[in-house]
Design a protein around this motif. Structure first.
Motif, PDB file in Angstrom:
ATOM      1  N   ALA A  78     -14.412  16.645   4.763  1.00  0.00           N
ATOM      2  CA  ALA A  78     -14.382  18.069   5.134  1.00  0.00           C
ATOM      3  C   ALA A  78     -14.994  18.326   6.501  1.00  0.00           C
ATOM      4  O   ALA A  78     -15.322  19.471   6.830  1.00  0.00           O
ATOM      5  CB  ALA A  78     -15.056  18.934   4.071  1.00  0.00           C
ATOM      6  N   LEU A  79     -15.154  17.278   7.312  1.00  0.00           N
ATOM      7  CA  LEU A  79     -15.675  17.448   8.670  1.00  0.00           C
ATOM      8  C   LEU A  79     -14.519  17.811   9.594  1.00  0.00           C
ATOM      9  O   LEU A  79     -13.574  17.041   9.760  1.00  0.00           O
ATOM     10  CB  LEU A  79     -16.351  16.161   9.142  1.00  0.00           C
ATOM     11  N   GLN A  80     -14.599  19.001  10.166  1.00  0.00           N
ATOM     12  CA  GLN A  80     -13.562  19.473  11.086  1.00  0.00           C
ATOM     13  C   GLN A  80     -13.931  18.996  12.483  1.00  0.00           C
ATOM     14  O   GLN A  80     -14.821  19.522  13.133  1.00  0.00           O
ATOM     15  CB  GLN A  80     -13.468  21.002  11.017  1.00  0.00           C
ATOM     16  N   ALA A 105     -19.039  21.560   2.190  1.00  0.00           N
ATOM     17  CA  ALA A 105     -17.790  21.426   1.449  1.00  0.00           C
ATOM     18  C   ALA A 105     -17.606  20.041   0.852  1.00  0.00           C
ATOM     19  O   ALA A 105     -17.111  19.900  -0.274  1.00  0.00           O
ATOM     20  CB  ALA A 105     -16.617  21.776   2.363  1.00  0.00           C
ATOM     21  N   ASN A 106     -17.996  18.986   1.601  1.00  0.00           N
ATOM     22  CA  ASN A 106     -17.763  17.643   1.077  1.00  0.00           C
ATOM     23  C   ASN A 106     -18.559  17.368  -0.185  1.00  0.00           C
ATOM     24  O   ASN A 106     -18.150  16.565  -1.030  1.00  0.00           O
ATOM     25  CB  ASN A 106     -18.054  16.580   2.138  1.00  0.00           C
ATOM     26  N   ARG A 153      -9.099  29.224   5.090  1.00  0.00           N
ATOM     27  CA  ARG A 153      -9.306  28.404   3.899  1.00  0.00           C
ATOM     28  C   ARG A 153      -9.187  26.928   4.273  1.00  0.00           C
ATOM     29  O   ARG A 153      -8.483  26.573   5.221  1.00  0.00           O
ATOM     30  CB  ARG A 153      -8.287  28.752   2.817  1.00  0.00           C
ATOM     31  N   ILE A 154      -9.874  26.087   3.531  1.00  0.00           N
ATOM     32  CA  ILE A 154      -9.814  24.663   3.843  1.00  0.00           C
ATOM     33  C   ILE A 154      -8.784  23.997   2.938  1.00  0.00           C
ATOM     34  O   ILE A 154      -8.596  24.401   1.781  1.00  0.00           O
ATOM     35  CB  ILE A 154     -11.196  23.997   3.695  1.00  0.00           C
ATOM     36  N   PRO A 155      -8.085  22.986   3.446  1.00  0.00           N
ATOM     37  CA  PRO A 155      -6.995  22.375   2.673  1.00  0.00           C
ATOM     38  C   PRO A 155      -7.444  21.725   1.374  1.00  0.00           C
ATOM     39  O   PRO A 155      -6.675  21.654   0.416  1.00  0.00           O
ATOM     40  CB  PRO A 155      -6.416  21.325   3.639  1.00  0.00           C
ATOM     41  N   GLN A 156      -8.706  21.284   1.321  1.00  0.00           N
ATOM     42  CA  GLN A 156      -9.182  20.634   0.098  1.00  0.00           C
ATOM     43  C   GLN A 156      -9.385  21.618  -1.048  1.00  0.00           C
ATOM     44  O   GLN A 156      -9.343  21.243  -2.216  1.00  0.00           O
ATOM     45  CB  GLN A 156     -10.499  19.895   0.374  1.00  0.00           C
ATOM     46  N   LEU A 157      -9.614  22.905  -0.707  1.00  0.00           N
ATOM     47  CA  LEU A 157      -9.829  23.948  -1.717  1.00  0.00           C
ATOM     48  C   LEU A 157      -8.969  25.165  -1.366  1.00  0.00           C
ATOM     49  O   LEU A 157      -9.482  26.240  -1.051  1.00  0.00           O
ATOM     50  CB  LEU A 157     -11.308  24.340  -1.783  1.00  0.00           C
ATOM     51  N   PRO A 158      -7.655  25.027  -1.407  1.00  0.00           N
ATOM     52  CA  PRO A 158      -6.780  26.116  -0.943  1.00  0.00           C
ATOM     53  C   PRO A 158      -6.893  27.390  -1.776  1.00  0.00           C
ATOM     54  O   PRO A 158      -6.544  28.470  -1.309  1.00  0.00           O
ATOM     55  CB  PRO A 158      -5.381  25.505  -1.049  1.00  0.00           C
ATOM     56  N   GLU A 159      -7.400  27.264  -3.009  1.00  0.00           N
ATOM     57  CA  GLU A 159      -7.501  28.445  -3.876  1.00  0.00           C
ATOM     58  C   GLU A 159      -8.775  29.245  -3.648  1.00  0.00           C
ATOM     59  O   GLU A 159      -8.905  30.362  -4.162  1.00  0.00           O
ATOM     60  CB  GLU A 159      -7.435  28.011  -5.354  1.00  0.00           C
ATOM     61  N   PRO A 215     -17.645  23.359   6.821  1.00  0.00           N
ATOM     62  CA  PRO A 215     -17.865  24.670   6.209  1.00  0.00           C
ATOM     63  C   PRO A 215     -18.746  24.561   4.964  1.00  0.00           C
ATOM     64  O   PRO A 215     -18.875  23.501   4.351  1.00  0.00           O
ATOM     65  CB  PRO A 215     -16.449  25.131   5.833  1.00  0.00           C
ATOM     66  N   MET A 216     -19.333  25.680   4.608  1.00  0.00           N
ATOM     67  CA  MET A 216     -20.107  25.794   3.377  1.00  0.00           C
ATOM     68  C   MET A 216     -19.236  26.453   2.309  1.00  0.00           C
ATOM     69  O   MET A 216     -18.356  27.256   2.618  1.00  0.00           O
ATOM     70  CB  MET A 216     -21.357  26.645   3.605  1.00  0.00           C
ATOM     71  N   VAL A 217     -19.502  26.110   1.062  1.00  0.00           N
ATOM     72  CA  VAL A 217     -18.786  26.721  -0.061  1.00  0.00           C
ATOM     73  C   VAL A 217     -19.814  27.377  -0.982  1.00  0.00           C
ATOM     74  O   VAL A 217     -20.813  26.752  -1.350  1.00  0.00           O
ATOM     75  CB  VAL A 217     -17.965  25.684  -0.841  1.00  0.00           C
ATOM     76  N   LEU A 218     -19.572  28.641  -1.322  1.00  0.00           N
ATOM     77  CA  LEU A 218     -20.429  29.343  -2.266  1.00  0.00           C
ATOM     78  C   LEU A 218     -19.920  29.064  -3.672  1.00  0.00           C
ATOM     79  O   LEU A 218     -18.771  29.370  -3.997  1.00  0.00           O
ATOM     80  CB  LEU A 218     -20.446  30.839  -1.980  1.00  0.00           C
TER      81      LEU A 218
END
Length: 327
Positions: free
Chosen positions: A292-294, A209-210, A231-237, A127-130
């Protein structure tokens, strides 16, 4: 009993050196050390998973695979090398979403991205994170959209270069948010773009994400949205784009194994089965998950082809509408 013991020991000694050969498929693949061509620089976010998989594949195959970084003209040089390689499955391409952008970005290519290469394995998606500068007066995705809408052309965003996954995902966001006007500043990689985001020279960046994890987790930047459905577990917030009011936004970089078109189907099947078997190992999933690779463990050449076609149909209109050209 003594003769039986000696016979058993003798058979075992004969079988031992032959054991690795059992990993060779019925299709006779690989017939020589597997060559994994990565059209990105060594040590980057694409190269690291490729090398991890090569290490694990070395436990399955007669000889350890060789990872070869072939960079140049984006991903064109490395991709062209594989497209023109022998159709024996001994040379594969480890590529990303960049492949789906080639046809729209380049007026001329030495190969046809869709006709000359065959998808065999969809390794997984990231995933990408903004992210935004932590001092930017926007604490949520909707606040960011409102800020940009009220100030067309005032703010800049950074990317890893024209046509990169970071660039495409940002352009998709601006379109989905109603055609926001934010200036694009291309850099030579996301590592080069990050200092200006931290300093506030640019206001926003989307990244895989990584790459974003340490910056968001430390609070160096503010994570506003993640591009996956959950949501991804590494950035749950960090909420999803859907939670932020853009339910149709979804963007990834993805990793895929491709071979030259015309590679025999039994060899494609052997490559697919071997990669899926390795990707199914819990320790491999854990190590790739830390990046962060699913991971996908059930792709087929047919489903990987369908994925590539879908992604190409998604990104080509974005590239053409934005007038994106290679650096």
């Amino acid at each position: 009993m003594h003769r039986r013991t000696l016979l058993g020991a003798s058979l075992a000694s004969i079988a031992a050196p032959l054991a690795p050969l059992r990993a060779q498929s019925a299709a006779g693949w690989p017939s020589q050390p597997l060559r994994i061509v990565v059209p990105f620089a060594a040590g980057g976010p694409t190269d690291i998973p490729a090398r991890l998989l090569a290490e694990e594949l070395g436990k399955e195959l007669p000889q350890r695979p060789v990872v070869e970084n072939r960079t140049g003209a984006g991903v064109v040089v490395g991709t062209d090398a594989v497209a023109k390689s022998a159709k024996d499955g001994n040379t594969v391409l480890y590529t990303t979403v960049a492949h789906s952008a080639l046809r729209a970005m380049f007026a001329r290519l030495p190969f046809d991205p869709m006709a000359d290469l065959q998808p065999v394995v969809l390794v997984g998606v990231i995933p990408m994170v903004l992210m935004v500068n932590k001092d930017l007066p926007a604490k949520s995705l909707q606040e960011l959209i409102a800020l940009y809408r009220a100030n067309p052309g005032k703010y800049d965003y950074g990317s890893a270069g024209n046509g990169s996954a970071l660039h495409l995902s940002a352009e998709l966001f601006l379109r989905e948010a109603g055609g926001l006007k934010v200036n694009h500043v291309p850099y030579r990689g996301s590592a080069a773009a990050m200092p200006d985001l931290l300093a506030g020279t640019t206001s926003m960046m989307l990244d895989v994400a990584n790459n974003t994890l340490p910056y968001v987790q430390r609070g160096d930047v503010r994570g506003l949205a993640v591009s996956s459905p959950k949501r991804i577990p590494q950035l749950p917030e960090v909420p999803t784009f859907a939670e932020g009011g853009l339910p149709n936004y979804e963007a990834y970089t993805w990793h895929m194994i491709m071979v030259p078109t015309g590679t025999p189907e039994p060899i494609q099947a052997a490559i697919n089965a071997t990669f899926n078997r390795v990707l199914g190992k819990p320790d491999v999933q854990q190590r790739l998950g830390e990046l962060a690779l699913q991971v996908r463990t059930d792709s087929t050449p047919a489903s990987a082809t369908q994925w590539l076609q879908s992604e190409t149909a998604k990104w080509e209109p974005i590239i053409r509408a934005a007038g994106i050209k290679p650096d």
